[in-house]
Write a protein that holds these residues in place. Sequence first.
Motif, mmCIF file in Angstrom:
data_model
loop_
_atom_site.group_PDB
_atom_site.id
_atom_site.type_symbol
_atom_site.label_atom_id
_atom_site.label_comp_id
_atom_site.label_asym_id
_atom_site.label_seq_id
_atom_site.Cartn_x
_atom_site.Cartn_y
_atom_site.Cartn_z
ATOM 1 N N SER A 59 0.728 -1.312 0.216
ATOM 2 C CA SER A 59 0.163 -0.101 -0.030
ATOM 3 C C SER A 59 0.873 1.236 -0.054
ATOM 4 O O SER A 59 0.645 2.138 -0.447
ATOM 5 C CB SER A 59 -0.986 -0.128 1.106
ATOM 6 O OG SER A 59 -1.023 -1.321 1.830
ATOM 7 N N VAL A 60 2.011 1.255 0.695
ATOM 8 C CA VAL A 60 2.990 2.380 0.648
ATOM 9 C C VAL A 60 3.169 2.603 -0.518
ATOM 10 O O VAL A 60 3.546 3.654 -0.958
ATOM 11 C CB VAL A 60 3.841 2.125 1.939
ATOM 12 C CG1 VAL A 60 4.999 3.504 1.714
ATOM 13 C CG2 VAL A 60 3.298 2.047 3.045
ATOM 14 N N LEU A 61 3.591 1.665 -1.402
ATOM 15 C CA LEU A 61 4.409 1.564 -2.550
ATOM 16 C C LEU A 61 3.364 2.432 -3.614
ATOM 17 O O LEU A 61 3.433 3.316 -4.279
ATOM 18 C CB LEU A 61 4.958 0.324 -3.064
ATOM 19 C CG LEU A 61 5.385 0.441 -4.711
ATOM 20 C CD1 LEU A 61 6.384 0.856 -4.655
ATOM 21 C CD2 LEU A 61 5.570 -1.259 -5.150
ATOM 22 N N ILE A 62 2.112 1.948 -3.726
ATOM 23 C CA ILE A 62 1.230 2.261 -4.248
ATOM 24 C C ILE A 62 0.871 3.879 -4.165
ATOM 25 O O ILE A 62 0.688 4.641 -5.085
ATOM 26 C CB ILE A 62 -0.299 1.381 -4.236
ATOM 27 C CG1 ILE A 62 0.164 0.157 -4.729
ATOM 28 C CG2 ILE A 62 -1.392 2.142 -5.125
ATOM 29 C CD1 ILE A 62 -0.980 -0.796 -4.648
ATOM 30 N N ILE A 63 0.537 4.109 -2.588
ATOM 31 C CA ILE A 63 0.435 5.428 -2.479
ATOM 32 C C ILE A 63 1.371 6.400 -2.912
ATOM 33 O O ILE A 63 1.408 7.521 -3.274
ATOM 34 C CB ILE A 63 0.124 5.428 -0.889
ATOM 35 C CG1 ILE A 63 -1.306 5.060 -0.675
ATOM 36 C CG2 ILE A 63 -0.147 6.924 -0.615
ATOM 37 C CD1 ILE A 63 -1.529 4.494 0.785
ATOM 38 N N GLY A 64 2.657 5.933 -2.977
ATOM 39 C CA GLY A 64 3.704 6.900 -3.117
ATOM 40 C C GLY A 64 3.889 7.110 -4.455
ATOM 41 O O GLY A 64 4.119 8.143 -5.019
ATOM 42 N N VAL A 65 3.631 5.974 -5.248
ATOM 43 C CA VAL A 65 3.510 6.423 -6.879
ATOM 44 C C VAL A 65 2.432 7.167 -7.383
ATOM 45 O O VAL A 65 2.302 8.096 -7.958
ATOM 46 C CB VAL A 65 3.184 4.843 -7.635
ATOM 47 C CG1 VAL A 65 3.017 4.952 -8.878
ATOM 48 C CG2 VAL A 65 4.602 3.813 -7.399
ATOM 49 N N MET A 66 1.222 6.773 -6.685
ATOM 50 C CA MET A 66 0.087 8.005 -6.818
ATOM 51 C C MET A 66 0.193 9.443 -6.427
ATOM 52 O O MET A 66 -0.122 10.279 -7.242
ATOM 53 C CB MET A 66 -1.049 7.344 -5.861
ATOM 54 C CG MET A 66 -1.887 6.016 -6.616
ATOM 55 S SD MET A 66 -2.198 6.423 -8.206
ATOM 56 C CE MET A 66 -1.445 4.732 -8.719
ATOM 57 N N ILE A 67 1.051 9.528 -5.170
ATOM 58 C CA ILE A 67 1.437 10.905 -5.098
ATOM 59 C C ILE A 67 2.254 11.730 -6.084
ATOM 60 O O ILE A 67 2.064 12.597 -6.404
ATOM 61 C CB ILE A 67 2.248 10.875 -3.618
ATOM 62 C CG1 ILE A 67 1.260 10.521 -2.466
ATOM 63 C CG2 ILE A 67 2.981 12.190 -3.417
ATOM 64 C CD1 ILE A 67 1.922 10.610 -0.955
ATOM 65 N N GLY A 68 3.035 10.761 -6.654
ATOM 66 C CA GLY A 68 3.922 11.080 -7.810
ATOM 67 C C GLY A 68 3.002 11.555 -8.794
ATOM 68 O O GLY A 68 3.186 12.620 -9.409
ATOM 69 N N TYR A 69 2.088 10.688 -9.313
ATOM 70 C CA TYR A 69 1.126 11.280 -10.465
ATOM 71 C C TYR A 69 0.304 12.319 -10.145
ATOM 72 O O TYR A 69 0.200 13.213 -11.047
ATOM 73 C CB TYR A 69 0.122 10.006 -10.653
ATOM 74 C CG TYR A 69 0.626 9.016 -11.546
ATOM 75 C CD1 TYR A 69 1.148 9.029 -12.942
ATOM 76 C CD2 TYR A 69 0.693 7.642 -11.291
ATOM 77 C CE1 TYR A 69 1.772 8.230 -13.497
ATOM 78 C CE2 TYR A 69 1.010 6.664 -11.681
ATOM 79 C CZ TYR A 69 1.556 6.794 -12.862
ATOM 80 O OH TYR A 69 2.173 5.806 -13.758
ATOM 81 N N LEU A 70 -0.036 12.429 -8.995
ATOM 82 C CA LEU A 70 -0.615 13.763 -8.426
ATOM 83 C C LEU A 70 0.223 15.083 -8.710
ATOM 84 O O LEU A 70 -0.516 16.037 -9.172
ATOM 85 C CB LEU A 70 -1.263 13.580 -7.006
ATOM 86 C CG LEU A 70 -2.504 12.823 -6.830
ATOM 87 C CD1 LEU A 70 -2.807 12.778 -5.244
ATOM 88 C CD2 LEU A 70 -3.955 13.749 -7.628
ATOM 89 N N SER A 71 1.192 14.837 -8.120
ATOM 90 C CA SER A 71 1.977 16.106 -8.241
ATOM 91 C C SER A 71 2.370 16.548 -9.695
ATOM 92 O O SER A 71 2.481 17.622 -10.068
ATOM 93 C CB SER A 71 3.182 16.204 -7.380
ATOM 94 O OG SER A 71 3.801 14.853 -7.226
ATOM 95 N N SER A 72 2.519 15.308 -10.646
ATOM 96 C CA SER A 72 3.035 15.856 -11.924
ATOM 97 C C SER A 72 1.795 16.273 -12.410
ATOM 98 O O SER A 72 1.779 17.348 -13.353
ATOM 99 C CB SER A 72 3.153 14.407 -12.685
ATOM 100 O OG SER A 72 4.081 13.504 -11.963
ATOM 101 N N SER A 73 0.653 16.086 -12.349
ATOM 102 C CA SER A 73 -0.731 16.720 -12.749
ATOM 103 C C SER A 73 -0.724 18.094 -12.361
ATOM 104 O O SER A 73 -1.058 18.918 -13.344
ATOM 105 C CB SER A 73 -1.913 15.761 -12.553
ATOM 106 O OG SER A 73 -2.681 16.582 -11.439
ATOM 107 N N LEU A 74 -0.498 18.226 -11.172
ATOM 108 C CA LEU A 74 -0.465 19.876 -10.808
ATOM 109 C C LEU A 74 0.695 20.546 -11.423
ATOM 110 O O LEU A 74 0.497 21.731 -11.842
ATOM 111 C CB LEU A 74 -0.265 19.880 -9.089
ATOM 112 C CG LEU A 74 -1.327 19.239 -8.309
ATOM 113 C CD1 LEU A 74 -0.963 19.456 -6.785
ATOM 114 C CD2 LEU A 74 -2.505 20.351 -8.410
ATOM 115 N N VAL A 75 1.867 19.880 -11.796
ATOM 116 C CA VAL A 75 2.984 20.776 -12.166
ATOM 117 C C VAL A 75 2.692 21.100 -13.543
ATOM 118 O O VAL A 75 2.736 21.992 -14.157
ATOM 119 C CB VAL A 75 3.984 19.892 -12.173
ATOM 120 C CG1 VAL A 75 5.131 20.256 -13.142
ATOM 121 C CG2 VAL A 75 4.800 19.644 -10.760
#
Lengths: 334, 348
Positions: free
Chosen positions: B159-175
């Motif tokens: 779960s930690v791995l998946i959430i980490g990857v998802m945070i990555g996607y979220l911030s890329s989208s904001l960027v």
Amino acid sequence: MEILQINKLSIGYGKGKRAKIVHEKLDAKMYAGELVCLLGENGTGKSTLIRTICGFQPALDGEASMLGKNLLQQSEKDLAKMAAVVLTDRVIVPNATVEELVGLGRSPYTGTFGILNDEDKQIVHTSIEKCGILHKKKERLANLSDGEKQKAFIAKALAQDTKIIILDEPTAFLDMPARVEIMQLLRQIASQSGKSVLMSTHDLDLALQMADKLWLLSAQKALLTGTPEDLLLKNEFQSIFQNRGIEFDNKTGLFRVGYDYNMEIPVKGHGFEYVLLRRAFARNGIKTIRKKDEDSQWLEVCRNGKLSFKYFQNGECIGQEESIEDVLALTLKL
Amino acid sequence: MIHKLGRISIVMTLATLLLAFLVLLNLVLGSIHIPISEIKAILFTGDEANRIFENIILKTRLPQTIVALGAGMALGVSGLLMQTLFRNPLAGPSVLGISSGSSLGVAFVMLFTGNILGFTFTSLGGWGDFAVVFSSLIGAGLVLALILFISHKIGGTLSVLIIGVMIGYLSSSLVSLLKFYSPEEDVHNYVIWGLGSFSRLTSDRALMFCLITVIPSLLATFLSKPLNLLALGDRYAANLGLNIKRARFFIIAFAGFLTAIVTSFCGPIIFIGVAVPHLAKLLSKTSNHFYLILNAALLGAATALLCNLIARMPGMEQEMPINSVTAFIGAPVVIWVIWKRRKENRLE
């Protein structure tokens, strides 16, 4: 000496009102030097019970204690010195050798960097030796056969130096000789070192022969415990496994497949050839019955000199074959 | 064991020698060749040296070399910790979303302020650099805190791995949203930042950076026993007496800290963190993380220095962005390792 005691243990998942209870109020005991096999169909909660005893998941109620200490309230460190496990997880550790894996079994006793002292190394060596893979000591895990790999993990559990070893289906994925070998090894460990071994398995025939006690887990009757012989005498297997068209043969300790017969045929004969013929016919829905005097048509297993199967009608031979395959084809044609 | 330790010490000795050699090459080679005698005079003996050479060495090449060394070491170790924790050969420092958080922080300062406050970031000069590093640290720190909180609250490592990857996607989208609404010049600056560089720090700061990357990298050896156990899977590790939650917390904290520092001062450096741990495992052929961490540290530093050297190969007008070089070297290594592993796995 009593090693493990399970008292009104409830196992399952979740917490509070949303908890899903798999089994309630399980009771069992295990003594020093015993090999106990936990049997039960898939989905009856074998793994859940094993995981609960190992402390991987919380018990919903009740307790499991070892030598008077509640297993479910121990810290990881203390539990590691009480019970060692061998799991079904397929572990891939890059570069690890048998020796390194077994060395990790000493972790509960080593310091910050996990460095092994001479005593640890000696224990690692004897553990590997006891499991009969000393010649593979320096071998990488990736280069071992499934059976050898399982032995390496058992050696790891031995090195952990605990009173009890718990194994979740250690014989799954193995071929028949390897299964027997693993069971013999566990039998030996229990008898010689005085450790208690609890294993879940589907190998009923091996369990019946080698286990001191069986724990039968089923949806209807929860946990039944006892020596294999007592359980056979009480006909407990029959009641547990009787659904789904299989019969348990108390005499042989084997499962028999139940067939639907659509044809009967009188057969005269006996011995091994007859038994095999009967089995082949049963598979094809033909029931063999003993030839009676009034039968006008029958099949006879003849063994004078050469083996042959002969069809008789009103005392005359109307067909003869020399293999079961051919006689079966002839029978279906007639 | 003796044979094996022999191999490990040979590999480590060679890696150390290679590292020293690459440090030297990084000082000697470049658009201007500086002889070793001059370098000796500038750095050690204090003899009279060529002024121009002295300037180049002290203001450019030395800090660049020190930063590359520290960054490479940190990324190698951080990547190794992540690959073992998640038992995934493709994990690296970026899987926790920390470098994405860092990027988001930087994007916020570079793009958002430019948009709202009406000035471009380059006009700020030195203060601008400071703001970039600061915002990057904040972004990375916030994500790291979030991940640590999640890992403490939620049980599973996956779960930690998946959430980490998802945070990555979220911030890329904001960027990308910020990019879309920003003036071209700011976007260009942001892209340059994202390509990574080892030459953003002065000598003093480079030394500081080196200390706060090298020391924690080596301290990570204290995590070697938990890592050795985690390599067996969470359950076996727990049964061998490991407190999984606590071990995971420390591993993520270490790896996260290293990644955050490197990303904040050098930008998101890719591939070193993924490729180097594989190299370390392949060369040292051990499963003991005490040696693997030291090896990953040495090889990480060496790889970063090699990339830096290639990025400013002699005879080229302009330096190449560091990430294009790391990808060029790192990707084949990863492919090669996966190929080899595939063959080995057939045996397992």
